[in-house]
Write a protein that holds these residues in place. Structure first.
Motif, PDB file in Angstrom:
ATOM      1  N   ALA A  87      52.117  40.277  43.493  1.00  0.00           N
ATOM      2  CA  ALA A  87      52.382  41.197  44.604  1.00  0.00           C
ATOM      3  C   ALA A  87      51.447  40.894  45.774  1.00  0.00           C
ATOM      4  O   ALA A  87      51.878  40.858  46.915  1.00  0.00           O
ATOM      5  N   TRP A  88      50.161  40.670  45.483  1.00  0.00           N
ATOM      6  CA  TRP A  88      49.227  40.221  46.501  1.00  0.00           C
ATOM      7  C   TRP A  88      48.003  39.597  45.851  1.00  0.00           C
ATOM      8  O   TRP A  88      47.709  39.813  44.689  1.00  0.00           O
ATOM      9  N   HIS A  89      47.305  38.803  46.643  1.00  0.00           N
ATOM     10  CA  HIS A  89      46.116  38.087  46.191  1.00  0.00           C
ATOM     11  C   HIS A  89      45.110  38.109  47.331  1.00  0.00           C
ATOM     12  O   HIS A  89      45.442  37.763  48.464  1.00  0.00           O
ATOM     13  N   LYS A  90      43.883  38.547  47.026  1.00  0.00           N
ATOM     14  CA  LYS A  90      42.856  38.658  48.072  1.00  0.00           C
ATOM     15  C   LYS A  90      41.495  38.245  47.535  1.00  0.00           C
ATOM     16  O   LYS A  90      41.212  38.360  46.346  1.00  0.00           O
ATOM     17  N   LYS A  93      33.950  36.412  40.185  1.00  0.00           N
ATOM     18  CA  LYS A  93      34.784  36.869  39.076  1.00  0.00           C
ATOM     19  C   LYS A  93      36.227  36.995  39.540  1.00  0.00           C
ATOM     20  O   LYS A  93      36.491  37.349  40.682  1.00  0.00           O
ATOM     21  N   ARG A  94      37.174  36.685  38.653  1.00  0.00           N
ATOM     22  CA  ARG A  94      38.599  36.858  38.933  1.00  0.00           C
ATOM     23  C   ARG A  94      39.070  38.120  38.217  1.00  0.00           C
ATOM     24  O   ARG A  94      38.811  38.298  37.031  1.00  0.00           O
ATOM     25  N   MET A  95      39.765  38.996  38.958  1.00  0.00           N
ATOM     26  CA  MET A  95      40.220  40.259  38.390  1.00  0.00           C
ATOM     27  C   MET A  95      41.721  40.377  38.597  1.00  0.00           C
ATOM     28  O   MET A  95      42.231  40.079  39.678  1.00  0.00           O
ATOM     29  N   TYR A  96      42.425  40.822  37.542  1.00  0.00           N
ATOM     30  CA  TYR A  96      43.867  41.016  37.590  1.00  0.00           C
ATOM     31  C   TYR A  96      44.179  42.498  37.432  1.00  0.00           C
ATOM     32  O   TYR A  96      43.627  43.155  36.558  1.00  0.00           O
ATOM     33  N   GLY A 105      28.831  40.323  45.310  1.00  0.00           N
ATOM     34  CA  GLY A 105      29.415  38.986  45.248  1.00  0.00           C
ATOM     35  C   GLY A 105      30.849  38.979  45.745  1.00  0.00           C
ATOM     36  O   GLY A 105      31.386  39.986  46.199  1.00  0.00           O
ATOM     37  N   ILE A 106      31.469  37.808  45.631  1.00  0.00           N
ATOM     38  CA  ILE A 106      32.847  37.620  46.063  1.00  0.00           C
ATOM     39  C   ILE A 106      33.749  37.694  44.842  1.00  0.00           C
ATOM     40  O   ILE A 106      33.480  37.054  43.820  1.00  0.00           O
ATOM     41  N   PHE A 107      34.824  38.474  44.946  1.00  0.00           N
ATOM     42  CA  PHE A 107      35.745  38.653  43.837  1.00  0.00           C
ATOM     43  C   PHE A 107      37.128  38.147  44.234  1.00  0.00           C
ATOM     44  O   PHE A 107      37.572  38.335  45.367  1.00  0.00           O
ATOM     45  N   ASP A 108      37.795  37.530  43.285  1.00  0.00           N
ATOM     46  CA  ASP A 108      39.155  37.019  43.456  1.00  0.00           C
ATOM     47  C   ASP A 108      40.091  38.041  42.811  1.00  0.00           C
ATOM     48  O   ASP A 108      40.125  38.170  41.592  1.00  0.00           O
ATOM     49  N   ILE A 109      40.849  38.801  43.619  1.00  0.00           N
ATOM     50  CA  ILE A 109      41.653  39.919  43.131  1.00  0.00           C
ATOM     51  C   ILE A 109      43.137  39.552  43.160  1.00  0.00           C
ATOM     52  O   ILE A 109      43.642  39.088  44.177  1.00  0.00           O
TER      53      ILE A 109
END
Length: 77
Positions: free
Chosen positions: A36-39, A12-15, A46-50
């Protein structure tokens, strides 16, 4: 078929956005300015796109031009 270089596939991608919608100095609606940052965060779920988005006041007459507003960072225990 060759494998991709990055085998991390986020679930999932979270903003995260600033809690402020308007500039506290002049009241103008804030505009997205930069990331500001992306991790990538790996959890048991699971793996999350923050993504953390920073905002700035577009008003040139603002008493504090160039001020950035981003969400507060999570506290570490």
């Amino acid at each position: 078929m060759p494998s991709t270089k990055n085998r991390i596939t986020p679930k999932k991608r979270m903003y995260f956005h600033s809690e402020l919608r308007q500039c506290p100095h002049c009241g103008t609606k804030l505009k997205r300015h930069h990331t500001a940052w992306h991790k990538y965060v790996n959890t048991l779920n699971g793996i999350f796109d923050i993504w953390n988005m920073a905002y700035a006041c577009p008003n040139l007459e603002c008493p504090y031009p160039g001020s950035y507003f981003d969400p507060p960072r999570p506290m570490r225990s």
